[in-house]
Design a protein around this motif. Structure first.
Motif, PDB file in Angstrom:
ATOM      1  N   GLN A 189       0.848  -1.190   0.000  1.00 37.82           N
ATOM      2  CA  GLN A 189       0.000   0.000   0.000  1.00 37.82           C
ATOM      3  C   GLN A 189       0.887   1.246   0.000  1.00 37.82           C
ATOM      4  O   GLN A 189       2.063   1.200   0.384  1.00 37.82           O
ATOM      5  CB  GLN A 189      -0.895   0.015   1.233  1.00 37.82           C
ATOM      6  CG  GLN A 189      -1.904  -1.118   1.308  1.00 37.82           C
ATOM      7  CD  GLN A 189      -3.085  -0.922   0.374  1.00 37.82           C
ATOM      8  OE1 GLN A 189      -3.552   0.189   0.193  1.00 37.82           O
ATOM      9  NE2 GLN A 189      -3.552  -2.017  -0.214  1.00 37.82           N
ATOM     10  N   SER A 190       0.305   2.367  -0.387  1.00 39.15           N
ATOM     11  CA  SER A 190       1.046   3.633  -0.419  1.00 39.15           C
ATOM     12  C   SER A 190       1.175   4.208   0.984  1.00 39.15           C
ATOM     13  O   SER A 190       0.252   4.130   1.789  1.00 39.15           O
ATOM     14  CB  SER A 190       0.335   4.635  -1.325  1.00 39.15           C
ATOM     15  OG  SER A 190       0.297   4.173  -2.653  1.00 39.15           O
ATOM     16  N   PHE A 191       2.338   4.793   1.268  1.00 38.44           N
ATOM     17  CA  PHE A 191       2.574   5.488   2.531  1.00 38.44           C
ATOM     18  C   PHE A 191       3.165   6.854   2.200  1.00 38.44           C
ATOM     19  O   PHE A 191       4.125   6.963   1.443  1.00 38.44           O
ATOM     20  CB  PHE A 191       3.539   4.696   3.426  1.00 38.44           C
ATOM     21  CG  PHE A 191       3.670   5.239   4.821  1.00 38.44           C
ATOM     22  CD1 PHE A 191       2.844   4.783   5.837  1.00 38.44           C
ATOM     23  CD2 PHE A 191       4.618   6.209   5.114  1.00 38.44           C
ATOM     24  CE1 PHE A 191       2.957   5.280   7.127  1.00 38.44           C
ATOM     25  CE2 PHE A 191       4.737   6.719   6.400  1.00 38.44           C
ATOM     26  CZ  PHE A 191       3.902   6.256   7.412  1.00 38.44           C
ATOM     27  N   VAL A 205       4.724   0.263   0.741  1.00 38.32           N
ATOM     28  CA  VAL A 205       5.228  -0.492   1.881  1.00 38.32           C
ATOM     29  C   VAL A 205       4.347  -1.715   2.134  1.00 38.32           C
ATOM     30  O   VAL A 205       3.188  -1.760   1.714  1.00 38.32           O
ATOM     31  CB  VAL A 205       5.263   0.385   3.157  1.00 38.32           C
ATOM     32  CG1 VAL A 205       6.126   1.612   2.949  1.00 38.32           C
ATOM     33  CG2 VAL A 205       3.856   0.790   3.593  1.00 38.32           C
ATOM     34  N   ASP A 206       4.918  -2.689   2.846  1.00 37.86           N
ATOM     35  CA  ASP A 206       4.145  -3.861   3.255  1.00 37.86           C
ATOM     36  C   ASP A 206       3.215  -3.491   4.405  1.00 37.86           C
ATOM     37  O   ASP A 206       3.644  -2.892   5.394  1.00 37.86           O
ATOM     38  CB  ASP A 206       5.073  -4.987   3.718  1.00 37.86           C
ATOM     39  CG  ASP A 206       5.747  -5.698   2.565  1.00 37.86           C
ATOM     40  OD1 ASP A 206       5.102  -5.835   1.499  1.00 37.86           O
ATOM     41  OD2 ASP A 206       6.911  -6.109   2.709  1.00 37.86           O
ATOM     42  N   PRO A 272       1.012  -0.689   8.631  1.00 38.93           N
ATOM     43  CA  PRO A 272       2.324  -1.032   8.057  1.00 38.93           C
ATOM     44  C   PRO A 272       3.179  -1.857   9.005  1.00 38.93           C
ATOM     45  O   PRO A 272       3.108  -1.697  10.228  1.00 38.93           O
ATOM     46  CB  PRO A 272       2.962   0.350   7.811  1.00 38.93           C
ATOM     47  CG  PRO A 272       2.250   1.280   8.717  1.00 38.93           C
ATOM     48  CD  PRO A 272       0.852   0.751   8.859  1.00 38.93           C
ATOM     49  N   LEU A 273       3.964  -2.736   8.442  1.00 33.70           N
ATOM     50  CA  LEU A 273       4.994  -3.432   9.211  1.00 33.70           C
ATOM     51  C   LEU A 273       6.105  -2.427   9.509  1.00 33.70           C
ATOM     52  O   LEU A 273       6.521  -1.678   8.618  1.00 33.70           O
ATOM     53  CB  LEU A 273       5.580  -4.600   8.420  1.00 33.70           C
ATOM     54  CG  LEU A 273       4.813  -5.931   8.420  1.00 33.70           C
ATOM     55  CD1 LEU A 273       3.453  -5.794   7.755  1.00 33.70           C
ATOM     56  CD2 LEU A 273       5.628  -7.008   7.720  1.00 33.70           C
ATOM     57  N   PHE A 274       6.577  -2.404  10.734  1.00 33.23           N
ATOM     58  CA  PHE A 274       7.680  -1.495  11.032  1.00 33.23           C
ATOM     59  C   PHE A 274       8.458  -1.977  12.246  1.00 33.23           C
ATOM     60  O   PHE A 274       7.965  -2.739  13.065  1.00 33.23           O
ATOM     61  CB  PHE A 274       7.188  -0.056  11.239  1.00 33.23           C
ATOM     62  CG  PHE A 274       6.349   0.169  12.472  1.00 33.23           C
ATOM     63  CD1 PHE A 274       6.932   0.536  13.687  1.00 33.23           C
ATOM     64  CD2 PHE A 274       4.960   0.051  12.433  1.00 33.23           C
ATOM     65  CE1 PHE A 274       6.158   0.772  14.815  1.00 33.23           C
ATOM     66  CE2 PHE A 274       4.183   0.285  13.557  1.00 33.23           C
ATOM     67  CZ  PHE A 274       4.782   0.648  14.748  1.00 33.23           C
ATOM     68  N   THR A 275       9.682  -1.519  12.315  1.00 29.98           N
ATOM     69  CA  THR A 275      10.563  -1.774  13.444  1.00 29.98           C
ATOM     70  C   THR A 275      11.158  -0.444  13.870  1.00 29.98           C
ATOM     71  O   THR A 275      11.568   0.356  13.024  1.00 29.98           O
ATOM     72  CB  THR A 275      11.704  -2.740  13.058  1.00 29.98           C
ATOM     73  OG1 THR A 275      11.135  -3.985  12.643  1.00 29.98           O
ATOM     74  CG2 THR A 275      12.622  -2.992  14.244  1.00 29.98           C
ATOM     75  N   VAL A 276      11.198  -0.199  15.168  1.00 32.68           N
ATOM     76  CA  VAL A 276      11.762   1.052  15.662  1.00 32.68           C
ATOM     77  C   VAL A 276      12.532   0.767  16.942  1.00 32.68           C
ATOM     78  O   VAL A 276      12.114  -0.053  17.765  1.00 32.68           O
ATOM     79  CB  VAL A 276      10.660   2.114  15.890  1.00 32.68           C
ATOM     80  CG1 VAL A 276       9.624   1.638  16.889  1.00 32.68           C
ATOM     81  CG2 VAL A 276      11.253   3.444  16.343  1.00 32.68           C
TER      82      VAL A 276
END
Length: 362
Positions: A189-191, A205-206, A272-276
């Protein structure tokens, strides 16, 4: 009479929640008044734990400045310990990995009371000589990296620790979200990434996609959706700004947390999948919320900046289990929430904020 009793009970519940997260919200608001990284995460709950131990450390002479800042005024020690014990039980059920330790210099007078309550609060206590700042920093980093595998970066700078250091508090938390509603698929999808004085930068992004009953609210300033976890009442509140930046959302977090969520409805959610991950120095922020004695009068003697508070946090957002990977179209007849721009996330229950942060760039 019956109505009066119900009202009193409701007010008591509100007071309990207020007692729990008022300090945590104040900490976030003060932090958000500073320059922050585009993507960051912090655990207000972990610093609350450590400060609670320092407050309860004194058997008789309490630090009333600290009590006021922590919202502990008038609270009995047993009630404070019980409050954090319940929160830790829930966090453990969600598989949060928590590390919280306070290092005291050898000449710091640690009371017997500390030895009794530190395990109940979930805060380790260790003695350390800080005369060799580099060596002390390395030892503390080694302990943290054993507890939280992701903590590989440097925690302390070269000049953070010295002979003047009397106390070091280090917290760390690591978690991967265990969702109540599993992702039905992954989809591109668009981010939108905002850029000052330029058109937004759009990337693909996923995103996890699921359809399930979610609580939500629609405000003129912010849209919110509560994504529940699987084993407790802890969940992730996602706040999507409408006409302001994420910094403003964090500065007004208490306002948005008080908005009543609508009853759960069947909703399409794209997250969205994310890591921070983030290492943060909390000294200036704690002083700004009214906690100063710890830094200026640790132990029996006066020391300038005798205390040092640091925190490392790691958050990974991904599906519990991927069923299929495909493009997913939204159903316009039902609610659709696409987290497709900068957002704030708050991992919380009714009384505590375990993690809070923002994602400006995926």
């Amino acid at each position: 009479m019956y109505k009066s009793h119900l009202s009193s009970f409701f007010l008591l519940l509100l007071a309990e929640g207020f007692f729990g997260n008022r300090f945590q919200i104040n900490l976030i608001k003060e932090l958000s008044s500073k320059q922050l990284p585009h993507n960051f995460v912090i655990s207000p709950f972990a610093i609350h734990q450590a400060l609670a131990l320092l407050y309860l450390d004194k058997d008789i002479r309490k630090d009333y400045q600290l009590a006021k800042a922590l919202q502990f005024t008038g609270r009995r020690s047993a009630k404070i310990v019980n409050f954090f014990g319940k929160a830790r039980w829930k966090a453990n059920r969600q598989h949060f990995v928590m590390a919280n330790r306070i290092y005291f210099s050898p000449d710091y007078n640690v009371s017997e009371n500390t030895q009794k309550i530190n395990k109940d609060l979930g805060v380790d206590v260790e003695h350390m000589n800080f005369s060799d700042g580099q060596k002390s920093g390395d030892e503390i980093k080694k302990w943290l990296s054993k507890t939280i595998e992701k903590a590989s970066q440097n925690i302390f700078d070269k000049n953070d620790l010295s002979n003047a250091t009397q106390l070091v508090a280090l917290q760390g938390m690591s978690m991967s979200c265990l969702w109540k509603h599993r992702a039905k698929s992954l989809t591109k999808q668009s981010f939108s990434i905002a850029r000052p004085n330029k058109t937004p930068y759009i990337i693909r992004v996923d995103m996890m996609y699921t359809k399930a009953p979610f609580e939500f609210f629609n405000d003129d300033e912010v849209r919110g959706v509560m994504i529940p976890f699987s084993r407790t009442d802890i969940g992730m509140l996602v706040l999507i700004p409408r006409r302001q930046g994420t910094q403003k959302v964090l500065q007004n977090l208490d306002k948005y947390l008080q908005i009543k969520m609508r009853k759960a409805e069947e909703t399409h959610v794209f997250l969205p999948l994310f890591t921070v991950q983030e290492t943060m120095d909390l000294n200036a922020v704690l002083k700004a919320v009214g906690i100063k004695n710890i830094f200026n009068n640790v132990g029996d003697e006066s020391h300038a900046d005798a205390a040092n508070f640091k925190q490392f946090n790691f958050l990974e957002v991904k599906p519990n289990r991927v069923l299929i990977k495909a493009d997913v179209g939204s159903d316009n007849d039902q609610r659709v929430v696409k987290v497709n721009q900068a957002f704030v996330f708050v991992i919380k229950d009714q009384s505590n904020i375990y993690m809070v942060g923002r994602m400006e760039n995926i």
